[in-house]
Design a protein around this motif. Structure first.
Motif, PDB file in Angstrom:
ATOM      1  N   PHE A  26      28.983  31.774  28.590  1.00 30.92           N
ATOM      2  CA  PHE A  26      28.311  31.107  27.483  1.00 30.92           C
ATOM      3  C   PHE A  26      26.874  31.594  27.373  1.00 30.92           C
ATOM      4  CE2 PHE A  26      26.152  27.280  25.830  1.00 30.92           C
ATOM      5  CZ  PHE A  26      27.056  26.790  24.896  1.00 30.92           C
ATOM      6  N   ARG A  27      26.327  31.503  26.190  1.00 29.59           N
ATOM      7  CA  ARG A  27      24.888  31.651  25.959  1.00 29.59           C
ATOM      8  C   ARG A  27      24.459  30.498  25.058  1.00 29.59           C
ATOM      9  NH1 ARG A  27      25.644  37.808  25.663  1.00 29.59           N
ATOM     10  NH2 ARG A  27      24.440  38.464  27.472  1.00 29.59           N
ATOM     11  N   GLU A  28      23.352  29.879  25.391  1.00 30.47           N
ATOM     12  CA  GLU A  28      22.893  28.707  24.648  1.00 30.47           C
ATOM     13  C   GLU A  28      22.632  29.027  23.177  1.00 30.47           C
ATOM     14  OE1 GLU A  28      22.592  24.966  23.929  1.00 30.47           O
ATOM     15  OE2 GLU A  28      22.955  25.610  25.991  1.00 30.47           O
ATOM     16  N   TYR A  29      22.113  30.198  22.879  1.00 32.93           N
ATOM     17  CA  TYR A  29      21.763  30.567  21.500  1.00 32.93           C
ATOM     18  C   TYR A  29      22.944  31.131  20.708  1.00 32.93           C
ATOM     19  CZ  TYR A  29      21.514  35.271  23.489  1.00 32.93           C
ATOM     20  OH  TYR A  29      21.804  36.442  24.122  1.00 32.93           O
ATOM     21  N   CYS A  30      24.114  31.176  21.301  1.00 30.29           N
ATOM     22  CA  CYS A  30      25.290  31.820  20.704  1.00 30.29           C
ATOM     23  C   CYS A  30      26.144  30.789  19.955  1.00 30.29           C
ATOM     24  CB  CYS A  30      26.086  32.482  21.835  1.00 30.29           C
ATOM     25  SG  CYS A  30      27.726  33.045  21.370  1.00 30.29           S
ATOM     26  N   SER A  31      26.232  30.928  18.642  1.00 25.94           N
ATOM     27  CA  SER A  31      27.030  29.966  17.861  1.00 25.94           C
ATOM     28  C   SER A  31      28.518  30.085  18.181  1.00 25.94           C
ATOM     29  CB  SER A  31      26.779  30.145  16.365  1.00 25.94           C
ATOM     30  OG  SER A  31      27.185  31.419  15.928  1.00 25.94           O
ATOM     31  N   LEU A  32      29.017  31.298  18.427  1.00 21.66           N
ATOM     32  CA  LEU A  32      30.423  31.448  18.807  1.00 21.66           C
ATOM     33  C   LEU A  32      30.723  30.694  20.103  1.00 21.66           C
ATOM     34  CD1 LEU A  32      31.146  35.239  18.068  1.00 21.66           C
ATOM     35  CD2 LEU A  32      31.852  33.255  16.713  1.00 21.66           C
ATOM     36  N   CYS A  33      29.766  30.704  21.018  1.00 20.12           N
ATOM     37  CA  CYS A  33      29.933  30.000  22.292  1.00 20.12           C
ATOM     38  C   CYS A  33      30.089  28.499  22.067  1.00 20.12           C
ATOM     39  CB  CYS A  33      28.748  30.268  23.206  1.00 20.12           C
ATOM     40  SG  CYS A  33      28.556  31.993  23.684  1.00 20.12           S
ATOM     41  N   HIS A  34      29.227  27.955  21.220  1.00 20.85           N
ATOM     42  CA  HIS A  34      29.291  26.524  20.922  1.00 20.85           C
ATOM     43  C   HIS A  34      30.598  26.171  20.217  1.00 20.85           C
ATOM     44  CE1 HIS A  34      25.296  25.205  22.214  1.00 20.85           C
ATOM     45  NE2 HIS A  34      24.920  26.451  21.894  1.00 20.85           N
ATOM     46  N   HIS A  35      31.049  27.014  19.310  1.00 19.77           N
ATOM     47  CA  HIS A  35      32.315  26.781  18.622  1.00 19.77           C
ATOM     48  C   HIS A  35      33.480  26.791  19.606  1.00 19.77           C
ATOM     49  CE1 HIS A  35      30.907  26.706  14.494  1.00 19.77           C
ATOM     50  NE2 HIS A  35      30.148  27.754  14.764  1.00 19.77           N
ATOM     51  N   MET A  36      33.481  27.749  20.533  1.00 20.81           N
ATOM     52  CA  MET A  36      34.577  27.807  21.491  1.00 20.81           C
ATOM     53  C   MET A  36      34.567  26.577  22.391  1.00 20.81           C
ATOM     54  SD  MET A  36      35.922  30.702  24.229  1.00 20.81           S
ATOM     55  CE  MET A  36      36.217  31.978  23.024  1.00 20.81           C
ATOM     56  N   ASN A  94      34.084  24.811  33.435  1.00 17.10           N
ATOM     57  CA  ASN A  94      32.835  25.234  34.054  1.00 17.10           C
ATOM     58  C   ASN A  94      32.130  26.164  33.063  1.00 17.10           C
ATOM     59  OD1 ASN A  94      30.831  25.788  35.947  1.00 17.10           O
ATOM     60  ND2 ASN A  94      32.013  27.442  36.873  1.00 17.10           N
ATOM     61  N   VAL A  95      30.999  25.724  32.526  1.00 18.90           N
ATOM     62  CA  VAL A  95      30.247  26.520  31.554  1.00 18.90           C
ATOM     63  C   VAL A  95      29.161  27.274  32.304  1.00 18.90           C
ATOM     64  CG1 VAL A  95      28.834  26.449  29.471  1.00 18.90           C
ATOM     65  CG2 VAL A  95      30.738  24.853  29.729  1.00 18.90           C
ATOM     66  N   VAL A  96      29.183  28.609  32.190  1.00 16.66           N
ATOM     67  CA  VAL A  96      28.266  29.470  32.933  1.00 16.66           C
ATOM     68  C   VAL A  96      27.448  30.291  31.952  1.00 16.66           C
ATOM     69  CG1 VAL A  96      28.125  31.395  34.572  1.00 16.66           C
ATOM     70  CG2 VAL A  96      29.853  29.609  34.887  1.00 16.66           C
ATOM     71  N   ASP A  97      26.128  30.211  32.090  1.00 19.49           N
ATOM     72  CA  ASP A  97      25.227  31.026  31.271  1.00 19.49           C
ATOM     73  C   ASP A  97      25.206  32.441  31.853  1.00 19.49           C
ATOM     74  OD1 ASP A  97      23.110  32.313  29.970  1.00 19.49           O
ATOM     75  OD2 ASP A  97      21.857  30.512  29.966  1.00 19.49           O
ATOM     76  N   VAL A  98      25.756  33.400  31.107  1.00 24.52           N
ATOM     77  CA  VAL A  98      25.853  34.765  31.626  1.00 24.52           C
ATOM     78  C   VAL A  98      24.489  35.374  31.904  1.00 24.52           C
ATOM     79  CG1 VAL A  98      28.094  35.280  30.616  1.00 24.52           C
ATOM     80  CG2 VAL A  98      26.040  35.825  29.349  1.00 24.52           C
ATOM     81  N   ASP A  99      23.467  34.943  31.173  1.00 23.02           N
ATOM     82  CA  ASP A  99      22.146  35.536  31.330  1.00 23.02           C
ATOM     83  C   ASP A  99      21.479  35.164  32.647  1.00 23.02           C
ATOM     84  OD1 ASP A  99      22.159  36.969  28.892  1.00 23.02           O
ATOM     85  OD2 ASP A  99      21.717  35.117  27.811  1.00 23.02           O
ATOM     86  N   GLU A 100      22.071  34.253  33.392  1.00 18.79           N
ATOM     87  CA  GLU A 100      21.533  33.887  34.698  1.00 18.79           C
ATOM     88  C   GLU A 100      22.087  34.747  35.829  1.00 18.79           C
ATOM     89  OE1 GLU A 100      22.014  29.687  35.255  1.00 18.79           O
ATOM     90  OE2 GLU A 100      20.716  29.219  33.547  1.00 18.79           O
ATOM     91  N   VAL A 130      30.889  37.887  25.131  1.00 17.17           N
ATOM     92  CA  VAL A 130      30.612  36.454  25.180  1.00 17.17           C
ATOM     93  C   VAL A 130      30.803  35.832  23.800  1.00 17.17           C
ATOM     94  CG1 VAL A 130      28.758  34.777  25.608  1.00 17.17           C
ATOM     95  CG2 VAL A 130      29.054  36.727  27.137  1.00 17.17           C
ATOM     96  N   PRO A 131      31.434  34.663  23.727  1.00 19.82           N
ATOM     97  CA  PRO A 131      31.958  33.852  24.815  1.00 19.82           C
ATOM     98  C   PRO A 131      33.277  34.399  25.358  1.00 19.82           C
ATOM     99  CG  PRO A 131      32.485  32.811  22.729  1.00 19.82           C
ATOM    100  CD  PRO A 131      31.643  34.018  22.419  1.00 19.82           C
ATOM    101  N   VAL A 132      33.479  34.152  26.645  1.00 18.67           N
ATOM    102  CA  VAL A 132      34.693  34.589  27.322  1.00 18.67           C
ATOM    103  C   VAL A 132      35.264  33.381  28.059  1.00 18.67           C
ATOM    104  CG1 VAL A 132      35.681  36.161  29.036  1.00 18.67           C
ATOM    105  CG2 VAL A 132      33.723  36.891  27.665  1.00 18.67           C
ATOM    106  N   LEU A 133      36.571  33.168  27.897  1.00 21.12           N
ATOM    107  CA  LEU A 133      37.254  32.091  28.601  1.00 21.12           C
ATOM    108  C   LEU A 133      38.097  32.694  29.714  1.00 21.12           C
ATOM    109  CD1 LEU A 133      37.840  29.047  28.731  1.00 21.12           C
ATOM    110  CD2 LEU A 133      39.782  29.471  27.192  1.00 21.12           C
TER     111      LEU A 133
END
Length: 80
Positions: A7-17, A33-39, A51-54
């Motif tokens: 996930f990325r917080e600024y990613c609309s596709l991530c929020h939709h998924m 488990n939601v993981v911020d890839v940028d970390e 991203v997003p990836v399930l």
């Protein structure tokens, strides 16, 4: 069972998924488990443009958009 959403917080596709997964969580009872890839630089190197990836473990169920048919088939396979 725990699924991971890269996930990325600024990613609309991530929020939709994440939203689209809610009915599946209720039906199948999996944890998400939601993981911020940028970390994690290793995750960025591997999944940056997907991203997003399930995921379930190392198994990629889908990326960019929730593939409901693939998710249902996978959950039915591992639950059965």
């Amino acid at each position: 069972m725990t699924l991971t959403l890269l996930f990325r917080e600024y990613c609309s596709l991530c929020h939709h998924m994440r939203q689209a997964l809610l009915p599946y969580q209720q039906q199948y009872g999996f944890e998400l488990n939601v993981v911020d890839v940028d970390e994690d630089e290793n995750l960025v190197a591997r999944y940056n443009e997907l991203v997003p990836v399930l995921l379930h473990g190392e198994h990629e169920i889908c990326h960019w958009h929730l593939d409901e048919a693939a998710l249902s088939a996978y959950l039915n396979q591992v639950a059965g």
